[in-house]
Structures are given as C-alpha cells and as structure tokens.
Design a protein around this motif. Structure first.
Motif, mmCIF file in Angstrom:
data_model
loop_
_atom_site.group_PDB
_atom_site.id
_atom_site.type_symbol
_atom_site.label_atom_id
_atom_site.label_comp_id
_atom_site.label_asym_id
_atom_site.label_seq_id
_atom_site.Cartn_x
_atom_site.Cartn_y
_atom_site.Cartn_z
ATOM 1 N N SER A 170 -90.783 -7.611 15.688
ATOM 2 C CA SER A 170 -89.454 -7.510 16.304
ATOM 3 C C SER A 170 -89.466 -6.617 17.538
ATOM 4 O O SER A 170 -90.489 -6.034 17.908
ATOM 5 N N TYR B 23 -84.027 -0.223 20.460
ATOM 6 C CA TYR B 23 -83.966 -0.756 19.097
ATOM 7 C C TYR B 23 -84.589 0.268 18.149
ATOM 8 O O TYR B 23 -85.701 0.744 18.389
ATOM 9 N N TYR C 249 -81.268 -15.312 17.095
ATOM 10 C CA TYR C 249 -80.653 -14.173 17.785
ATOM 11 C C TYR C 249 -80.690 -14.385 19.300
ATOM 12 O O TYR C 249 -79.673 -14.241 19.992
ATOM 13 N N LEU D 169 -80.214 -9.098 13.258
ATOM 14 C CA LEU D 169 -81.241 -8.071 13.450
ATOM 15 C C LEU D 169 -81.551 -7.340 12.147
ATOM 16 O O LEU D 169 -82.688 -6.905 11.930
#
Length: 869
Positions: free
Chosen positions: A532, A600, A649, A668
């Motif tokens: 990710s 993130y 996403y 997420l």
C-alpha cells in the motif's frame, strides 16, 4: 578462509501422500521421478557423512539421486473407488484412442474387484487425514524386488517451510540426523516446547549454500541487542468490536531492534567485491557484513588511551575476550537456539553448548548468498531494476505519470521490433538450455539474413509479445537496484565496545548510506512484500566518513537507521538478516512517492498471537504443519484482495471522490488489514495468530463494490496478467475484466504498439549450402522429426499436469536430456541435414523446435549447412 567441497545437489523423489498411501493399501505403482532436491547445504554434508546412499542411474546420468529421503506433498486427497470409476468412465467417453480406452476399462474392472474384496482400502481419505497418518505412523515403500523401506517424518526443508510439504527419512537415519539437527539437546518426547519455532529453526541447516566458511566460535563476540522505543501515530490493526480485523488510527509505542539478524564480520574473510554473507549454522542465521573490525578497535583504543594489544572486552554474559582475537560480532537475534535455553539452563549455558556443537562440526558456517548487482541491464553506466505491480499500483499515478515511468520500456520495445542488433542482444541475454535463443543468435552471427525468414519473424513476434505481457505485469525498468539493508552499522561497533546507544551516531531518520548513487540525492525505496501507500519510502543518501572507513561496502549494500524511525513497519516487517530494498533514482517516481510518504499512516500489527502450547511429538507436529498448510494457500489471496481494494480506491479517486470520503477511508482500512494479514501469513511458519484468515479474507472481499456486468464482478484489465494462470484457464468463462482508473490499468493501456515493420521475406532454404538430396537419409530424417514431436509432446503433457515450478522444471530437464541423448547418438550427414532444413518453412508447427534440437545435438553439421554472410 573458504573451503572448497563437492557441492552437487542430491535429487530425491517428491511424492503425493495420496500416491504413497495408495501404494501401501492398494498396491499401486510409485513413479520414481527424482524432481525433489536436497540442495548443497550443511544438512547434505552431514547426511553424506552418515551414509546417505547415492544411486548411479542410467536414466539420470548427470544427477546424484537418493531414495533415503522423500519429499511428501499433501495437496490431493485419496479418491474412493466410486470416484475413480466415475473419473475413468468420463475419460473413456471423451477419448478416441481404443488402446487407451481398453486400458481404462481393464482398470475399472480391477478397481471393482479389489474394492469388493477390500472395501476399507478403497474409501476416500482426505489430505488432512493422510498427513495425520503418515506423520504418526510413517510409511513403507515396496521395491520391485519385494524389499521394503520404512520412512518416518523428519523435518521441513527450508525452501518448503511455508508450503506444508515435509521431508521423510529412512528410519535408520532418523535418530542420528534429528539429534544433530537439534544440536543433541536433551529433548524428551512430549516435553512442552515452542514446537513451531523448533520446526522452523532446526531446518536452517537445510538452506541451500554457495560455499562454506570457517569461523572459530572462540573468535565470536556476542553482545546484547539494543532497542529503540518511541511513540508514533499509526494505523493499528487488531480485532474490532464485530470480531473482524479493523484498522484504527492511534498513538502506539514502537520498539525497534537495531541489529535484528545482522552480524559484523572481519572484512579479511570476504571475497573481493562482496560485502555481505548470509550465514547459516545450527539454529543460527545472520547477515554478516564486511567490517574493518581491528582498524576500528585500534583507532578507538588510541583515542581513549587503551592498550590495544592487551585490551579485553566482555560479552553479554560477562565473559572476557581479547579484542585482537575478535573476528565476528553477533547479538541474540542471530542465535535462535536461545529460544530453547531453558532445556539446559540459561542463555549463558546455551551459548557454551552452541559453541561446542559448532566446534565439533568443524566450525563451518554455510554461506547462503551474497549481495549481487542487477541482471536487468544498465543505462549510461547506471543500474536498471524493475518495479512490481504492487509498487506501481500503490502510487497516486494518472495515465500521463505512467507514460513517463514506462517511457524507457516503450522505447526499448520499439527497438526490439525495429533494430536487429537490439533484439539479438536481448535473446542472447535471455538464452537458457530450454529456449531456442542461442540457436538463433548463432545463426544470426553467421548469416544476418535469418531475420528475413518466416520462422525467425514468427519467433521474434512471439518473443516481443511475451515481453510486452511481462511489462504489463508491472515489470517496468527504472534506474535503480536492490540493496541489502545494514541497520545502524556504526552504532553496532560502538555498542560492542561498551558505548551506550540512545541517539543516532551517523544516520538520522530516513537518511541512508550507499555508494550506488550520488550523495545528497533523494531516492524512492520499496521492499517486497509491498502492499500500500504506507509502504512507500523516501530516503536521502547521506555521506558518512566513519561508515566509509570502518565498513567495506559494495554499491548493493545500504546502511539505514531505525533509531526513533519506524523503518521496519514502513517496509512491512523488515529486519536485517539479508532483507533487501530496491532504490530508484527517478524524478517522476519521486514526485509520486512524495504524495505517499508521510501522508499515509504506517500499519502496525496488534493482532493477538494464538496462545497454544505444543508438545514434542509427531501428532503436534502434524497439527502445526496442517494449520500452516491451510493458511499458506491464503497468501496470494490476501495480496489479491488488497490490490483489488487499492484499484477500486484509485478508480474512485480519479473519478472525483475525495480521500476523506467515508467510502474511501473504509477502502484504505481494508488495504491496511490485508497489509497486516500478508505479514501474518508469512510469519505462520514460526507462530500462529488467534484469527480465521479465510473468514477475514471473505469479509473484506464481500465488501468490495467492484464494477459489474450481468451481475458478474469485473476485475481490472491488468488482472489477467498478474493472477494464477491455472485460475484463469479454469474460470475463463466466469471472469470478466474492465478498465479501472488505477495505475496498473493505465500501464495496460499505454503498452500497445503498432505491428512490426516486415523486411523483404526470403525462404529458409535460401540460407543453405545446397547438397545432393539423393544422398539424404530419409528414414533418419523421419526418425529425428518423430523424436522431436514426441519430446515436445511429453514436455507439453508435463506442463499441463501442473505442479511446483522447480519440480516441473526438473521433469522437463530430465525428459529433454533423454531425447537429446537419443538424437545426439545419430550421425547426421550434411546431405541429410540439408534436406531436413530446406523444408523448415513447411514445418510451421515444430520448425523452431526441430532447429533447436539439431543445433544442440548436431551442432557442427547444423552450422556448416548455412551460407556465411
């Protein structure tokens, strides 16, 4: 210091448990394919000392083979009589081969008769039950002469530790080998023990090694590890209120082990051009890095008024050691044996025990691997390395970004299409013993007009098409390369001489040191597994005089920092026992990475480990391996579900949905859960968690609102290139694909090309030196053609049956060698060669195969058949 020994691998049978059990209960034939392998390893060296019997086989003249160990797989159940009859009846209905149908009918009659007489032997047995019976009871193989050999469960091979496969050993070798594997520790059956750990660590000696090196245990200084703890806001994954895994943003304490899995080894013990050796020994694993130990000690002593020649350091147990004798420095994370210290006392006792065991084995450590430079080529003397689809698909990239990132590959593909020399260099680099690349390279070097023939054009077209498909899987080359991570090296040295380490001494936060790139540069870093945006890392290459002085590092080593920096979690649970990170120097990639790194939150695993005690017995070994086997099949599924969530996403993002939208946040969270689940699956060889992985995957998958057509969920276009081929084949009518606005589908779109420009075609026969056709041996030509067709038919059958990549490869190699030996024995005259080759244009189905076989078996006559130009 390195010792040269005969380092042949030994090939062994790799059998399905169902076939073994059928052999014992139903008398079925065991096909002795030696496609499993015991690699050259400390294990194999010991086995040979203890009398491992190597067989000389006419069928396998180039291989060392043995029946003393068998690799057993548990993928198939044992089918019942009714199931077999139904299966064979269907095959009879589908076949037009009368001989084959008669054989099946005879076998059906045999099954009916046998199952009536011994019905208990012809019932279905599940693969779980097969594992239980073979683990607890062992099995017996009956040889052709009627002699019987008993095998008992032994250990996992290092390579198979996560697949649920297991090695079984001849009963008379078991006690000696298992006691050696367990360091002759006084273990008693049914003792409570960390059995999952024991099974993992006793297998370290089975790891394939390049070489061995002698390191006396008395020259090893063991020091305490150092931890760095700090608080950070992270996405913490744990079991939520609904019983499923959830990701919650909160502040947690992060604790990093600074030297986890790494050792400092005197640089004089390394070959030129090497800086890291991954070492194995009894319950020992460490990445040892080339360190100028005595230079450091001498300069430190001088700076601190210490008498270097008479300086002693204490190890972690307070034992004194002369500094000038130190060749290697390790820490407790390297020595897995400490997990079993309670068996003989304390860690200090285990340290003495381990040193004694290593000494008795000659103080030999296995070298599993060392750092290596790229094989992907260079651009202006800078290394090229490829991305993965997971890396690309985690970036906030639009179509224009992907065009920029793939520019090199798209230009290269056009060169493959239009420039003969580029294409020839490519196939020469990719040549192996199976493909026809070497043959075409040799022909091109002799007569460049080969490129104008039909057979070459078809070969070129398919080769380029395969390459385009490969790039569509996310394999985009950029300037960069993999480097082995070396955690806080300078701090390790100062800690060894007693300095307290609380703050970084060299590199801070995301600073790194590598000679791969210029200092002062910002680089993008990824590690596999990568799942990710939170795994995207930006680093700053920073010069440090002391690192340069005290460590002899090649460009494929990178020093990193984990003091008050959450590197291990950013890189999905990385440590320093030879983990690598790929470093890219690309401005377009850097701009995209800057939108991820720091934006993130890093994922942290707080899923509870499964609290279950095991006992040292074969039944509990069965339970652990069975659970491991069940769980490992989920690894690919976890990655796939995470990537589907990420594709969804980006599709919503590029179509106007804001990142703070509730749906986006939930997507997420699902990616976070899959990130942690992938790490859990990888860890299962050593420990278990209190979750149902299948249930967790299903829960996330069911919540993904994928695009639909006729109520069929549609996956992204790129999916057809990255998922399992067998899966695609079996579901070709069920799966549909469509465009998603995600990075990997943008790559799918931009990798489309015009047809290749065709050169003036010529006939293959135009390249040949004409010979008298009347002197050609027609029967020999027909025999060669028949053997080639048989060979490739057998290869196709082996591949269609599926199986593990290495085993399929070994089977193909065996069958190829048999046929090449047959054809190689023939003495082909120039006239016969000419007459065979002049008809190549008419042999479209086997043309390349025929040419390749003739090139390999009749090389000189083959090459002399062509006009030199």
């Amino acid at each position: 210091m390195e010792i040269n020994t005969k380092n042949n691998n030994v090939y062994i049978m790799s059998l399905e448990a169902a076939d073994i059990y059928s052999h014992m209960t139903r008398g079925s034939y065991i096909k002795r394919d030696y496609v499993g392998m015991i690699p050259y390893s400390l294990e194999l060296i010991k086995l040979k000392k203890e009398g491992l019997r190597i067989i000389n086989s006419k069928k396998h003249p180039k291989k060392d083979i043995s029946n003393d160990i068998i690799n057993v797989k548990f993928k198939q159940k044992l089918k019942s009589a009714d199931q077999l009859i139904k299966e064979y009846t269907q095959k009879i209905e589908e076949s037009t081969d009368e001989d084959y149908k008669n054989k099946l009918n005879n076998y059906i009659e045999y099954i009916k008769a046998e199952s009536e007489e011994n019905s208990e032997n012809w019932i279905e047995v599940s693969n779980t039950e097969l594992r239980k019976r073979l683990y607890t009871e062992g099995f017996t193989i009956t040889n052709a002469d009627g002699s019987k050999v008993k095998y008992v469960v032994y250990k996992r091979s290092s390579a198979k530790s996560r697949t649920g496969q297991c090695l079984f050993i001849k009963e008379e070798l078991y006690d000696t080998m298992i006691n050696w594997s367990r360091m002759n520790l006084p273990l008693k059956e049914n003792d409570e023990i960390d059995l999952a750990g024991l099974l993992a660590y006793e297998s370290l000696v089975t790891s394939s090694i390049e070489d061995i090196i002698k390191i006396e245990p008395e020259s090893i200084l063991i020091v305490d590890d150092v931890k760095s703890s700090f608080n950070e806001v992270c996405n913490v994954v744990s079991t939520g209120e609904d019983g499923y895994l959830d990701s919650i943003k909160k502040e947690v304490e992060i604790t990093n082990e600074l030297f986890d899995g790494e050792a400092l080894l005197d640089s004089c013990l390394f070959k030129e051009g090497q800086s890291m050796m991954l070492l194995r020994n009894h319950m020992f694993k460490a990445a040892a890095f080339a360190t100028n130990l005595q230079m450091f000690f001498k300069e430190y002593a001088k700076d601190n008024g210490i008498d270097y020649e008479n300086w002693y350091l204490n190890n972690m147990f307070g034992e004194s050691m002369k500094v000038t004798d130190i060749k290697m420095i390790i820490n407790p994370s390297c020595l897995k044996a400490f997990k079993f210290s309670h068996i003989i006392g304390e860690n200090k006792d285990m340290w003495a025990w381990w040193k004694k065991v290593v000494k008795e084995d000659g103080s030999l450590f296995g070298i599993c691997k060392h750092e290596k430079p790229t094989k992907r080529g260079f651009l202006n003397d800078k290394p090229l390395q490829q991305t993965s689809y997971q890396m690309l698909n985690s970036l906030p990239a639009n179509e224009e970004d992907i065009k920029k990132l793939s520019k090199f590959e798209r230009n290269y593909i056009m060169q493959l299409k239009n420039d003969d020399e580029t294409f020839i260099k490519y196939i020469e680099k990719e040549a192996n013993t199976v493909n026809a690349n070497k043959m075409f390279v040799d022909l091109y070097r002799k007569n460049k007009d080969i490129v104008r023939t039909k057979v070459f054009r078809e070969f070129r077209s398919k080769t380029i098409s395969d390459y385009v498909r490969y790039v569509k899987r996310g394999k985009v080359r950029l300037i960069g390369d993999y480097a082995v991570m070396f955690g806080n090296p300078l701090e390790y040295l100062y800690h060894a001489v007693g300095e307290k380490i609380t703050e970084p001494l060299a590199l801070k936060e995301n600073e790194i040191y590598t000679t791969m790139f210029d200092f002062g540069k910002e680089l993008v870093a990824f590690r596999n597994p990568h799942t990710s945006q939170s795994n995207v890392l930006i680093v700053k290459n920073t010069y440090n005089k002391q690192i340069e002085k005290y460590f002899k590092l090649t460009p494929n080593i990178v020093a990193v920092n984990t003091i008050k920096f959450n590197l291990p979690n950013i890189l999905s649970g990385s440590d320093f026992d030879s983990d690598t990170v790929v470093l890219f120097d690309n401005e377009d990639l850097l701009e995209l990475a800057k939108k991820c790194f720091g934006h993130y939150k890093v994922c942290v695993n707080e899923v509870k480990s499964k609290p279950k005690n095991y006992k040292l017995n074969v039944h509990d070994m069965f339970e652990i391996d069975n659970q491991l086997s069940d769980s490992q099949r989920f690894i690919g599924e976890v990655v796939n579900v995470g990537q589907l969530a990420l594709s969804l996403y980006w599709d919503k993002f590029h179509n106007g949905m804001k990142p703070n939208d509730k749906k986006m946040k939930e997507l997420l969270k699902k990616v976070d859960v899959m990130t942690i689940l992938s790490g859990i699956c990888i860890d299962l060889a050593k420990k278990f968690y209190d979750i149902d992985i299948a249930k967790e995957i299903k829960h996330v998958r069911c919540q993904l609102d994928l695009k639909e057509d006729d109520d069929i969920a549609m996956k992204p276009n790129f999916w057809r290139f990255v998922t399992d081929k067998k899966n695609k084949k079996s579901n070709k009518n069920k799966k549909k694909y469509t465009h998603y606005d995600c990075p990997m589908d943008y790559l799918y779109d931009v990798m489309s090309f015009e047809r290749m420009k065709e050169k003036d075609p010529i006939n293959f026969s135009d390249l040949l030196i004409e010979k008298n056709k009347e002197k050609s041996n027609r029967k020999q030509r027909q025999k060669i053609k028949a053997l080639v067709e048989e060979m490739y038919s057998d290869i196709a059958r082996i591949k269609s049956n599926g199986g593990e990549k290495n085993e399929v490869s070994n089977k193909v190699e065996d069958i190829t060698n048999i046929y090449l030996a047959k054809i190689g024995k023939l003495k082909v005259k120039p006239e016969t060669m000419y007459n065979t080759l002049r008809e190549i244009d008419d042999e479209s189905s086997i043309a390349i195969k025929l040419l390749n076989v003739m090139h390999r078996t009749q090389h000189d006559v083959f090459m002399n058949a062509f006009i030199e130009k």
